[in-house]
Design a protein around this motif. Structure first.
Motif, PDB file in Angstrom:
ATOM      1  N   MET A 297       0.875  -1.184   0.000  1.00 38.31           N
ATOM      2  CA  MET A 297       0.000   0.000   0.000  1.00 38.31           C
ATOM      3  C   MET A 297       0.906   1.226   0.000  1.00 38.31           C
TER       4      MET A 297
ATOM      5  N   GLY B 144      -4.763   9.887   2.336  1.00 38.39           N
ATOM      6  CA  GLY B 144      -5.447   8.777   1.642  1.00 38.39           C
ATOM      7  C   GLY B 144      -4.464   7.644   1.387  1.00 38.39           C
TER       8      GLY B 144
ATOM      9  N   HIS C 188      -3.726   3.953  -0.404  1.00 36.27           N
ATOM     10  CA  HIS C 188      -4.169   3.114  -1.518  1.00 36.27           C
ATOM     11  C   HIS C 188      -3.509   1.748  -1.465  1.00 36.27           C
TER      12      HIS C 188
ATOM     13  N   GLY D 230     -10.528   4.864   2.692  1.00 38.09           N
ATOM     14  CA  GLY D 230      -9.068   4.846   2.725  1.00 38.09           C
ATOM     15  C   GLY D 230      -8.480   6.143   3.263  1.00 38.09           C
ATOM     16  N   ARG D 231      -9.289   6.954   3.929  1.00 40.02           N
ATOM     17  CA  ARG D 231      -8.803   8.267   4.369  1.00 40.02           C
ATOM     18  C   ARG D 231      -8.884   8.424   5.876  1.00 40.02           C
TER      19      ARG D 231
ATOM     20  N   GLY E 192      -1.860   7.651  -1.422  1.00 37.17           N
ATOM     21  CA  GLY E 192      -2.405   7.981  -2.738  1.00 37.17           C
ATOM     22  C   GLY E 192      -2.881   9.422  -2.844  1.00 37.17           C
ATOM     23  N   ASP E 193      -2.875  10.138  -1.713  1.00 39.01           N
ATOM     24  CA  ASP E 193      -3.249  11.563  -1.755  1.00 39.01           C
ATOM     25  C   ASP E 193      -2.961  12.192  -0.403  1.00 39.01           C
TER      26      ASP E 193
ATOM     27  N   HIS F  37      -4.658   0.954  -6.473  1.00 39.35           N
ATOM     28  CA  HIS F  37      -5.092   2.330  -6.189  1.00 39.35           C
ATOM     29  C   HIS F  37      -6.516   2.406  -5.653  1.00 39.35           C
ATOM     30  N   GLY F  38      -7.071   1.269  -5.225  1.00 37.80           N
ATOM     31  CA  GLY F  38      -8.320   1.313  -4.475  1.00 37.80           C
ATOM     32  C   GLY F  38      -8.018   1.719  -3.043  1.00 37.80           C
ATOM     33  N   PRO F  39      -9.051   2.098  -2.264  1.00 39.46           N
ATOM     34  CA  PRO F  39      -8.821   2.552  -0.890  1.00 39.46           C
ATOM     35  C   PRO F  39      -8.313   1.423   0.009  1.00 39.46           C
TER      36      PRO F  39
END
Ligand code: CA
Ligand code: CA
Ligand code: CA
Length: 293
Positions: free
Chosen positions: A186, A209, A211, A241-242, A189-190, A215-217
């Motif tokens: 993992m 975030g 991932h 994912g956040r 991703g943001d 790139h899914g959560p």
């Protein structure tokens, strides 16, 4: 002159064969004969203290211990005359055990089982294995792991209670098992940040975030990070994912605050910081600078 009364019944003649399988011997007296009548009784003496028969059946089976015996048969005809006993000496040898086994290998490890081995006239007293690599051990069933890949001849030796042995061999091929697949990873991703200003200070908030590789959560990740003033924080990502961390009390004199993701932990996924990225390019995926409003 008196005439002697002659017994005109001719006596029968006993004859037999014997065949042994291990200690189990089958006696067959059907070769016996009576020239002027029929045989109606067979009497066996087996030479080991046991007797059998006493009926009209010419076949009798007897089981011996290992050794040499003198067996005899006497037959009686329908007129009641008995034959001379006919004798035979027989030697009962120990029947050899039979070695038999299965072996299946996965990677370098082989599971072996000698339970199929047997002894026709007794039991197996020990099992000995040679694995073809210089290793030996005694066991009926178990597993053995080779040090190196290759083909080896596995030889099983079994012994019966008389300590007579037999062997069986099979060739096995073992291989170094492939390495386990790498764990899924993992990455960040943001990163997004906002700054909310109060009268004397301001609060910086970052949304992190996480991932998975596709790139899914990544849900349920415990994320830790450090602010540039040395403080730190931890949050756990939600189903999107956040998660969010805030630093309050930043003096107004500080125009910016920066936050760096330092670790991410999950029961399955391994954090791979090299994959950190940020699609809207307001960070490098690892560190974000938040501006005071
Ligand atoms: Ca007769
Ligand atoms: Ca035996
Ligand atoms: Ca961003």
């Amino acid at each position: 002159m008196t005439r002697r009364r002659l017994n005109t019944n001719v006596p029968p003649v006993a004859s037999f064969t014997v065949a042994c399988n291990g200690g189990t011997c089958t006696f067959d007296g059907s070769g016996s004969a009576d020239s002027d009548g029929t045989i109606n009784q067979y009497v066996w003496s087996f030479g080991d203290g046991n007797y059998g028969g006493y009926d009209a059946s010419p076949i009798f089976t007897h089981t011996y211990a290992t050794g040499t015996y003198t067996a005899s048969l006497a037959v009686t005809d329908s007129g009641g005359r008995e034959s001379t006993p006919r004798q035979q000496t027989l030697t009962v040898a120990n029947a050899l055990p039979v070695a038999s086994f299965t072996i299946t290998c996965t990677g370098l490890t082989c599971d072996y089982d000698a339970s199929a081995s047997s002894d026709p006239d007794g039991t197996i007293s020990w099992f000995s294995w040679s694995f073809g690599d210089g290793s030996y051990l005694r066991a009926r069933v178990g597993s053995y792991t080779y040090v190196a890949a290759g083909s080896y001849t596995v030889t099983l030796t079994v012994a019966d209670v008389a300590n007579q042995t037999s062997t069986a061999s099979q060739t096995v091929t073992v291989v170094v098992p492939p390495p386990p697949p790498p764990p899924p990873t993992m990455h960040v991703g943001d990163l997004d940040g906002t700054g909310a200003t109060l009268r004397k200070s301001w609060t910086a908030t970052v949304t992190i975030g996480l991932h998975v590789e596709s790139h899914g959560p990544a849900d349920g990740v415990t994320v830790s990070g450090a602010w540039n003033d040395g403080s730190s924080g931890t949050c756990t990502t939600d189903s999107a994912g956040r998660c969010r961390l805030s630093r309050s009390g930043i003096p107004r004199t500080a125009r910016t605050a920066s936050f760096t993701v330092t670790s991410a932990n999950h029961s399955l996924f391994v954090f791979k910081p090299a994959g950190n990225h940020d699609p809207d390019r307001d960070s490098n995926g690892t560190t974000i600078t938040v501006k005071r409003q």
